[in-house]
Write a protein that holds these residues in place. Structure first.
Motif, PDB file in Angstrom:
ATOM      1  N   PRO A  30       0.814  -1.212   0.000  1.00  0.00           N
ATOM      2  CA  PRO A  30       0.000   0.000   0.000  1.00  0.00           C
ATOM      3  C   PRO A  30       0.847   1.262   0.000  1.00  0.00           C
ATOM      4  CG  PRO A  30      -0.048  -1.034   2.156  1.00  0.00           C
ATOM      5  CD  PRO A  30       0.616  -1.998   1.234  1.00  0.00           C
ATOM      6  N   GLU A  31       0.286   2.319  -0.576  1.00  0.00           N
ATOM      7  CA  GLU A  31       0.962   3.601  -0.621  1.00  0.00           C
ATOM      8  C   GLU A  31       0.907   4.264   0.752  1.00  0.00           C
ATOM      9  OE1 GLU A  31       2.591   4.989  -3.058  1.00  0.00           O
ATOM     10  OE2 GLU A  31       2.221   3.467  -4.577  1.00  0.00           O
ATOM     11  N   THR A  32       1.950   5.006   1.095  1.00  0.00           N
ATOM     12  CA  THR A  32       2.002   5.716   2.378  1.00  0.00           C
ATOM     13  C   THR A  32       1.680   7.191   2.229  1.00  0.00           C
ATOM     14  OG1 THR A  32       4.371   6.111   2.078  1.00  0.00           O
ATOM     15  CG2 THR A  32       3.720   4.115   3.266  1.00  0.00           C
ATOM     16  N   LYS A  33       1.413   7.663   1.025  1.00  0.00           N
ATOM     17  CA  LYS A  33       1.134   9.071   0.832  1.00  0.00           C
ATOM     18  C   LYS A  33      -0.346   9.340   1.078  1.00  0.00           C
ATOM     19  CE  LYS A  33       4.783   9.594  -2.644  1.00  0.00           C
ATOM     20  NZ  LYS A  33       5.095  10.016  -4.017  1.00  0.00           N
ATOM     21  N   GLY A  34      -0.618  10.551   1.524  1.00  0.00           N
ATOM     22  CA  GLY A  34      -2.004  10.966   1.678  1.00  0.00           C
ATOM     23  C   GLY A  34      -2.724  10.322   2.826  1.00  0.00           C
ATOM     24  N   LEU A  35      -2.100  10.205   3.970  1.00  0.00           N
ATOM     25  CA  LEU A  35      -2.782   9.643   5.136  1.00  0.00           C
ATOM     26  C   LEU A  35      -3.925  10.559   5.532  1.00  0.00           C
ATOM     27  CD1 LEU A  35       0.325   8.566   7.226  1.00  0.00           C
ATOM     28  CD2 LEU A  35      -1.166   7.104   5.893  1.00  0.00           C
ATOM     29  N   LYS A  36      -5.104  10.020   5.662  1.00  0.00           N
ATOM     30  CA  LYS A  36      -6.285  10.841   5.927  1.00  0.00           C
ATOM     31  C   LYS A  36      -6.946  10.530   7.247  1.00  0.00           C
ATOM     32  CE  LYS A  36      -9.131   7.641   3.203  1.00  0.00           C
ATOM     33  NZ  LYS A  36      -9.996   7.515   2.045  1.00  0.00           N
ATOM     34  N   GLY A  37      -6.500   9.524   7.982  1.00  0.00           N
ATOM     35  CA  GLY A  37      -7.061   9.278   9.304  1.00  0.00           C
ATOM     36  C   GLY A  37      -7.879   8.010   9.357  1.00  0.00           C
ATOM     37  N   VAL A  38      -9.207   8.151   9.414  1.00  0.00           N
ATOM     38  CA  VAL A  38     -10.094   7.014   9.595  1.00  0.00           C
ATOM     39  C   VAL A  38     -10.262   6.272   8.278  1.00  0.00           C
ATOM     40  CG1 VAL A  38     -12.380   6.300  10.339  1.00  0.00           C
ATOM     41  CG2 VAL A  38     -11.283   8.255  11.419  1.00  0.00           C
ATOM     42  N   SER A  39     -10.200   4.953   8.340  1.00  0.00           N
ATOM     43  CA  SER A  39     -10.387   4.123   7.157  1.00  0.00           C
ATOM     44  C   SER A  39     -11.867   3.827   6.959  1.00  0.00           C
ATOM     45  CB  SER A  39      -9.601   2.813   7.310  1.00  0.00           C
ATOM     46  OG  SER A  39      -9.882   1.926   6.251  1.00  0.00           O
ATOM     47  N   GLU A  40     -12.338   3.954   5.726  1.00  0.00           N
ATOM     48  CA  GLU A  40     -13.747   3.688   5.440  1.00  0.00           C
ATOM     49  C   GLU A  40     -14.092   2.218   5.558  1.00  0.00           C
ATOM     50  OE1 GLU A  40     -14.428   4.951   1.477  1.00  0.00           O
ATOM     51  OE2 GLU A  40     -12.957   3.585   0.564  1.00  0.00           O
ATOM     52  N   SER A  41     -13.112   1.346   5.403  1.00  0.00           N
ATOM     53  CA  SER A  41     -13.355  -0.091   5.465  1.00  0.00           C
ATOM     54  C   SER A  41     -13.019  -0.684   6.838  1.00  0.00           C
ATOM     55  CB  SER A  41     -12.528  -0.805   4.397  1.00  0.00           C
ATOM     56  OG  SER A  41     -11.137  -0.637   4.624  1.00  0.00           O
ATOM     57  N   GLY A  42     -12.491   0.133   7.771  1.00  0.00           N
ATOM     58  CA  GLY A  42     -12.103  -0.391   9.070  1.00  0.00           C
ATOM     59  C   GLY A  42     -10.830  -1.202   9.036  1.00  0.00           C
ATOM     60  N   ARG A  43     -10.066  -1.102   7.959  1.00  0.00           N
ATOM     61  CA  ARG A  43      -8.823  -1.860   7.790  1.00  0.00           C
ATOM     62  C   ARG A  43      -7.657  -0.901   7.665  1.00  0.00           C
ATOM     63  NH1 ARG A  43     -13.036  -4.236   5.171  1.00  0.00           N
ATOM     64  NH2 ARG A  43     -13.180  -6.517   5.040  1.00  0.00           N
ATOM     65  N   TYR A  44      -6.510  -1.316   8.229  1.00  0.00           N
ATOM     66  CA  TYR A  44      -5.285  -0.529   8.148  1.00  0.00           C
ATOM     67  C   TYR A  44      -4.160  -1.475   7.773  1.00  0.00           C
ATOM     68  CZ  TYR A  44      -8.203   2.764  10.659  1.00  0.00           C
ATOM     69  OH  TYR A  44      -9.230   3.586  11.033  1.00  0.00           O
ATOM     70  N   ALA A  45      -3.360  -1.064   6.771  1.00  0.00           N
ATOM     71  CA  ALA A  45      -2.345  -1.939   6.195  1.00  0.00           C
ATOM     72  C   ALA A  45      -0.953  -1.461   6.564  1.00  0.00           C
ATOM     73  CB  ALA A  45      -2.491  -2.004   4.678  1.00  0.00           C
ATOM     74  N   CYS A  46      -0.076  -2.405   6.856  1.00  0.00           N
ATOM     75  CA  CYS A  46       1.324  -2.102   7.119  1.00  0.00           C
ATOM     76  C   CYS A  46       2.028  -1.817   5.795  1.00  0.00           C
ATOM     77  CB  CYS A  46       1.995  -3.277   7.838  1.00  0.00           C
ATOM     78  SG  CYS A  46       3.779  -3.101   8.051  1.00  0.00           S
ATOM     79  N   PRO A  47       2.761  -0.719   5.656  1.00  0.00           N
ATOM     80  CA  PRO A  47       3.441  -0.431   4.387  1.00  0.00           C
ATOM     81  C   PRO A  47       4.534  -1.427   4.043  1.00  0.00           C
ATOM     82  CG  PRO A  47       3.270   1.541   5.759  1.00  0.00           C
ATOM     83  CD  PRO A  47       2.896   0.369   6.622  1.00  0.00           C
ATOM     84  N   ALA A  48       5.035  -2.182   5.022  1.00  0.00           N
ATOM     85  CA  ALA A  48       6.131  -3.115   4.770  1.00  0.00           C
ATOM     86  C   ALA A  48       5.631  -4.475   4.290  1.00  0.00           C
ATOM     87  CB  ALA A  48       6.973  -3.278   6.032  1.00  0.00           C
ATOM     88  N   CYS A  49       4.706  -5.087   5.037  1.00  0.00           N
ATOM     89  CA  CYS A  49       4.257  -6.440   4.699  1.00  0.00           C
ATOM     90  C   CYS A  49       2.909  -6.460   3.987  1.00  0.00           C
ATOM     91  CB  CYS A  49       4.175  -7.305   5.954  1.00  0.00           C
ATOM     92  SG  CYS A  49       2.983  -6.717   7.189  1.00  0.00           S
ATOM     93  N   GLY A  50       2.139  -5.377   4.045  1.00  0.00           N
ATOM     94  CA  GLY A  50       0.862  -5.312   3.355  1.00  0.00           C
ATOM     95  C   GLY A  50      -0.286  -6.004   4.053  1.00  0.00           C
ATOM     96  N   GLN A  51      -0.101  -6.528   5.270  1.00  0.00           N
ATOM     97  CA  GLN A  51      -1.190  -7.196   5.977  1.00  0.00           C
ATOM     98  C   GLN A  51      -2.185  -6.170   6.518  1.00  0.00           C
ATOM     99  OE1 GLN A  51      -1.573 -10.339   5.862  1.00  0.00           O
ATOM    100  NE2 GLN A  51       0.467 -11.026   5.203  1.00  0.00           N
ATOM    101  N   HIS A  52      -3.446  -6.599   6.661  1.00  0.00           N
ATOM    102  CA  HIS A  52      -4.514  -5.725   7.127  1.00  0.00           C
ATOM    103  C   HIS A  52      -4.804  -5.983   8.600  1.00  0.00           C
ATOM    104  CE1 HIS A  52      -6.267  -5.180   2.773  1.00  0.00           C
ATOM    105  NE2 HIS A  52      -5.021  -4.752   2.904  1.00  0.00           N
ATOM    106  N   PHE A  53      -5.005  -4.886   9.344  1.00  0.00           N
ATOM    107  CA  PHE A  53      -5.248  -4.969  10.773  1.00  0.00           C
ATOM    108  C   PHE A  53      -6.429  -4.073  11.144  1.00  0.00           C
ATOM    109  CE2 PHE A  53      -0.770  -5.630   9.936  1.00  0.00           C
ATOM    110  CZ  PHE A  53      -0.475  -6.784  10.649  1.00  0.00           C
ATOM    111  N   CYS A  54      -7.023  -4.342  12.301  1.00  0.00           N
ATOM    112  CA  CYS A  54      -8.108  -3.511  12.814  1.00  0.00           C
ATOM    113  C   CYS A  54      -7.525  -2.341  13.595  1.00  0.00           C
ATOM    114  CB  CYS A  54      -9.059  -4.338  13.679  1.00  0.00           C
ATOM    115  SG  CYS A  54      -8.281  -5.029  15.177  1.00  0.00           S
ATOM    116  N   ILE A  55      -8.381  -1.417  14.022  1.00  0.00           N
ATOM    117  CA  ILE A  55      -7.917  -0.231  14.724  1.00  0.00           C
ATOM    118  C   ILE A  55      -7.351  -0.592  16.097  1.00  0.00           C
ATOM    119  CG2 ILE A  55     -10.252   0.185  15.586  1.00  0.00           C
ATOM    120  CD1 ILE A  55      -7.513   2.804  14.784  1.00  0.00           C
ATOM    121  N   GLU A  56      -7.905  -1.608  16.759  1.00  0.00           N
ATOM    122  CA  GLU A  56      -7.402  -1.998  18.074  1.00  0.00           C
ATOM    123  C   GLU A  56      -5.971  -2.536  17.976  1.00  0.00           C
ATOM    124  OE1 GLU A  56      -8.945  -1.208  20.668  1.00  0.00           O
ATOM    125  OE2 GLU A  56     -10.848  -0.645  19.741  1.00  0.00           O
TER     126      GLU A  56
END
Length: 481
Positions: A418-444
């Motif tokens: 995933p790209e690291t540019k343009g961080l906007k805060g809250v994710s519309e899908s509830g998912r957040y990805a690590c820029p290194a490995c690309g895995q998806h995580f929850c907010i907790e």
């Protein structure tokens, strides 16, 4: 008008209301209680079933729905995301690796004057400050286990030493709890006396560590016995940094002290807006300050000892050298074999710094912070159905949320980082990805990994032979080594 004024009487039964206003109040057809002739009986029966408790006013059940609405990057409003937005706001900070001082010597100065009795911060400024100070001590030693801390109070125009400089959080917390229960705010504050006491405590600290003063100032003046400009000049010559958190209006003197002792930086003086903002500003000081270019010196070796743990039998209880208390368990100094009860500490006999390897590891994460994870759009959300770390299911992708062009693009770049540019805060899908490995995580898991773990579970679980993924600090790293 007189009839409407008496409509709401707190903790009064219907029988008492009828007796006080007469039967006409029950039989009237224009009052709000007039239509409750039957309702009064039902309320009375309900009250009997609940043990006679008072009714709740209508305004106590108001739901402030506007507090759960946040604004997205495109200007749209997202409901129910205020808590997630607050968590992400704490994580969206600069994670560029910079040189910091991980061995800190900090003096915490608390305003205990009559201005702290104000109740604009509930229950009042004094009790809230001491409660947050206790939380600060715990978090400070959690993030900086090989650092030192001392606490000073300002009251009656003088500076009061609450606890001496030490690396034991239990001692500081006990002293703060004693002041919270037994003492009340009184007198005037004195910034000059407090700074002079802090300068005397930090003057003999080693040069390889930082010298800092954090002041919680709730007044708009300072009662000083002399010229405070001389004190500021002494702080600059001794390389002591001063940061101030204000609880009232901005004070020009505090801004000048922070600017002159921090090389012209203006962000070291802040004013709390509310209780949560006050807590965030206070806990933000647990991160070590950035080392200025003028303070950077050639690397020097610091001698430390890794003591071994000793457990004596019940018949061989001995005194520890640090507190002179009888204990069975302790740690033996690696140089002189002196017994101390807690780590990290400094050997009272030979002066050797005694630490554990875990203390150094916990201090090291400030130098290479974990990179901020990026938001995942609905187009990329199809790659995951559950959090990689905790395995909690993600929200399902709604129909129509992905356009055909975005769907084809997502399928073509299924393994892209995933790209690291343009961080906007809250994710519309509830998912957040690590820029290194690309895995998806929850907010907790995002908050836990950045504030407590300081490592990415996806990067740490990679078992490829080369280490294959970029480390959290942006450099290649061999995991097997």
């Amino acid at each position: 008008m007189a009839d409407s004024d008496g409509e709401y009487v707190e903790d009064m039964s219907d029988d008492e209301l009828v007796g006080s206003r007469g039967a006409a109040a029950v039989d009237s057809n224009y009052g709000t209680r007039s239509k409750g002739g039957r309702g009064g009986k039902e309320k009375g029966d309900a009250k009997k079933g609940k043990g006679g408790g008072g009714r709740k006013a209508a305004w106590e059940d108001i739901q402030r729905s506007w507090e759960d609405v946040v604004e997205a990057a495109d200007g749209s409003l997202i409901s129910g995301a205020s808590l997630e937005a607050e968590k992400r706001r704490r994580l969206l900070r600069d994670t560029t690796p910079v040189q910091r001082g991980i061995i800190r010597h900090l003096m915490l100065v608390l305003d205990m004057s009559f201005s702290m009795a104000e109740k604009d911060l509930l229950p009042n400024r004094y009790r809230l400050t001491l409660d947050y100070a206790i939380d600060f001590v715990r978090e400070y030693f959690e993030q900086n286990p090989i650092s030192q801390l001392g606490v000073v109070g300002m009251r009656d125009g003088i500076a009061v030493r609450i606890s001496d400089m030490s690396g034991n959080p239990t001692e500081h917390i006990e002293k703060l709890e004693g002041w919270r229960e037994k003492e009340e705010p009184q007198g005037n504050p004195s910034l000059q006396n407090a700074l002079e006491m802090c300068r005397g405590a930090l003057f003999h600290t080693p040069t390889h560590g930082t010298r800092e003063v954090l002041i919680v100032h709730g007044s708009r003046f300072s009662s000083d016995p002399g010229e405070i400009d001389d004190t500021i000049a002494s702080l600059i010559s001794d390389r002591i940094r001063v940061s101030v958190i204000g609880l009232s209006a901005q004070v020009a003197l505090c801004a000048e002290i922070c600017s002159r002792t921090n090389g012209g930086e203006t962000d070291k003086y802040t004013v709390a807006l509310h209780e949560q903002n006050f807590r965030d500003l206070l806990l933000a000081a647990t991160t070590p300050p950035i080392t200025h270019a003028s303070e950077q010196k050639s690397a020097s070796l610091i001698m430390m000892g890794f003591p071994s743990r000793t457990v004596a039998s019940a018949d061989h209880i001995s005194l520890c050298a640090c507190h002179h208390r009888p204990t069975r368990e302790g740690y033996a100094c690696a140089r002189c074999n002196t017994k101390v009860c807690r780590l990290p500490s400094e050997c009272p006999v030979c002066g050797l710094t005694l630490v554990l390897s875990t203390h150094l590891a916990r201090s090291y994460h400030h130098l290479f912070p974990l990179r901020t994870w990026v938001e995942v759009s609905w187009a990329d959300a199809v790659k995951s159905v559950a959090c990689f770390a905790c395995q909690n299911p993600f929200p399902a992708v709604p129909k129509g949320a992905i356009k055909p062009k975005e769907k084809s693009k997502a399928n073509s770049s299924a393994s892209a980082v995933p790209e690291t540019k343009g961080l906007k805060g809250v994710s519309e899908s509830g998912r957040y990805a690590c820029p290194a490995c690309g895995q998806h995580f929850c907010i907790e898991c995002d908050v836990y990994s950045h504030e407590i773990l300081h490592n990415c579970p996806g990067c740490q679980s990679d078992t490829r032979g080369q280490g294959g993924v970029e480390a959290a600090n942006g450099t290649a790293m061999d995991i097997d080594s």
